[in-house]
Design an enzyme around this catalytic site. Structure first.
Site, PDB file in Angstrom:
ATOM      1  CG  HIS A 239      -4.041  -1.574   3.507  1.00 24.09           C
ATOM      2  ND1 HIS A 239      -3.524  -0.345   3.164  1.00 24.09           N
ATOM      3  CD2 HIS A 239      -4.519  -2.097   2.361  1.00 24.09           C
ATOM      4  CE1 HIS A 239      -3.689  -0.136   1.869  1.00 24.09           C
ATOM      5  NE2 HIS A 239      -4.295  -1.193   1.345  1.00 24.09           N
ATOM      6  CG  ASP A 267      -1.749   1.736   5.281  1.00 23.61           C
ATOM      7  OD1 ASP A 267      -1.311   0.568   5.384  1.00 23.61           O
ATOM      8  OD2 ASP A 267      -2.566   2.079   4.413  1.00 23.61           O
ATOM      9  N   GLY A 347      -5.977  -2.158  -6.091  1.00 22.73           N
ATOM     10  CA  GLY A 347      -4.778  -2.752  -6.644  1.00 22.73           C
ATOM     11  C   GLY A 347      -3.601  -1.799  -6.634  1.00 22.73           C
ATOM     12  CB  SER A 349      -3.013  -0.658  -1.703  1.00 27.08           C
ATOM     13  OG  SER A 349      -4.199  -0.053  -1.328  1.00 27.08           O
ATOM     14  CB  SER A 364      -2.578   4.990   2.822  1.00 30.74           C
ATOM     15  OG  SER A 364      -3.424   4.487   3.832  1.00 30.74           O
TER      16      SER A 364
END
Length: 395
Positions: A239, A267, A347, A349, A364
């Site tokens: 993402h 993801d 931040g 991720s 994720s």
């Protein structure tokens, strides 16, 4: 990285350039300012000890253990990680799942009543506790797969197989439980197999925000954390960017491009590394613990300790709560995720989840924060490596 700066750059920056921004628990596209690469901790533990002093210290703080207990737990978790795939083969069709029991310090293997005495004896001889359950893993996995095909409303957060309870656990948002759409979904879910309903305070979400500084990597106006180094690049969350999107490092210089990206459904993504950047098998400890060397990707069992290091909230630890969980984001469902009780924020991720020195996955999404706590999910790293034909960079 700009060549004119190469001879001046700190070791910490090199580690970050390597693509190992740590682990987080929320898809962090962008968020408030965090520690820059030039201020991160740079000590790498290269000894043959079961864990670095920093990691043992973090485990003592997180789990209330003595140093001896922390060392014993790490060694027990390693043994359980090695035993788990063997236990599945030994139990065969009677296998009901397994998990690490932190109190007992060993793997518990669930089997159905038709498990042979020889299989049970072999499991105990190998060091596992054996528990008889109602349903096999095959039955539970099939039920979950059928639920995956249902259209879930936003009031349903996730669902996964719980081997200890021998059921599929569907988690609904507490204040949405009475909604008609949620109730209809639960009715349909119960019809496909053994289902138990639990509630959670919030729905899972990705954690995007505006860029505000020089942290791990950027694509467009989004910041995410680097996951694990692979030969030729690094893996991260899907993402965070679409295939072809350019990626800039903490200093604003060009790193590479997203070579593949999938979200939702999965993801995960990977980014090629060049233009003076390179990769090393390290996860940043951000000064909380020593930077951690990556030596493999053996899958930790449910119940094992796990840590993550993200560009926003840095280093935090917790426990693996569930595997193969389907998470229902507002953008769509993501399958085969692992749930933890490690906190994270925007931040983080794409960052690394690691158990001991074994890579586990990339952050994720989740709910909560690192002040009040929460739950987070990661996409298992071995699936990403297999999907793109990548090789993990290990020490």
């Amino acid at each position: 990285m700009r060549h004119m700066r190469l001879k001046h750059i700190t070791v910490a920056a090199l580690l970050l350039l390597a693509g190992l921004g740590g682990a987080g628990s929320f898809p962090a596209a962008a968020s408030g300012s965090g520690t820059t690469a030039s201020t991160a901790s740079t000590t790498v533990n290269a000894s043959d000890a079961p864990a670095s002093d920093g990691l043992l210290r973090a485990m003592r703080q997180e789990f209330g253990l003595t140093e001896e207990q922390a060392v014993a737990r790490i060694e027990a978790e390693r043994a359980a990680t090695t035993l788990e795939p063997k236990a599945r083969r030994t139990a065969g069709a009677a296998y009901g799942g397994s998990w690490f029991d932190a109190t007992a310090g060993r793997l518990t293997v669930a089997v159905t009543a038709d498990a042979t005495p020889a299989a049970r004896q072999a499991l105990r001889k190998a060091g596992a506790d054996v528990r008889v359950v109602e349903h096999s893993a095959r039955v539970l996995d099939a039920a979950k797969t059928r639920i995956d095909k249902l259209s879930a409303p936003s009031g349903v957060a996730s669902w996964h197989v719980d081997p200890a309870a021998s059921t599929v656990v569907v988690t609904a948002v507490r204040d949405r439980l009475a909604d008609n759409d949620v109730q209809r979904f639960l009715t349909r879910a119960r019809a496909v197999g053994p289902v138990t309903v639990e509630t959670t305070a919030e729905a899972p979400r990705t954690m995007a925000a505006g860029t505000v500084g020089g942290d791990p990597y950027y694509t467009g106006n989004v910041r995410c954390s680097i996951g694990f180094s692979v030969y030729g690049g690094f893996v991260t969350a899907g993402h965070c960017g679409q295939a072809g999107a350019g990626v800039r490092g903490w200093d604003g210089s060009y790193i590479g491009n997203f070579q593949g990206s999938t979200f939702p459904g999965d993801d995960y993504a990977w980014v090629n590394v060049g233009s003076g950047w390179w990769t090393v098998p390290v996860v940043l400890g951000w000064g909380t613990v020593s930077d951690q060397l990556v030596r493999g990707s053996a899958v930790a069992p449910v119940g094992a300790s796990i840590c993550r290091s993200g560009s926003t909230t840095h280093w935090h630890c917790g426990t693996v709560l569930a595997k193969n969980e389907t998470v229902n984001y507002s953008q769509g469902s993501v399958y085969q995720m692992t749930k933890t009780n490690v906190c994270a924020e925007g931040g983080d991720s794409g960052g690394s989840f690691i158990s001991g020195d074994q890579a586990q996955g990339v952050t994720s999404g989740g709910w909560g924060n690192c002040s009040s706590g929460g739950e987070t999910w990661f996409q298992p790293v071995n699936e990403i490596l297999s999907r793109y034909g990548l090789t993990l960079h290990t020490y």
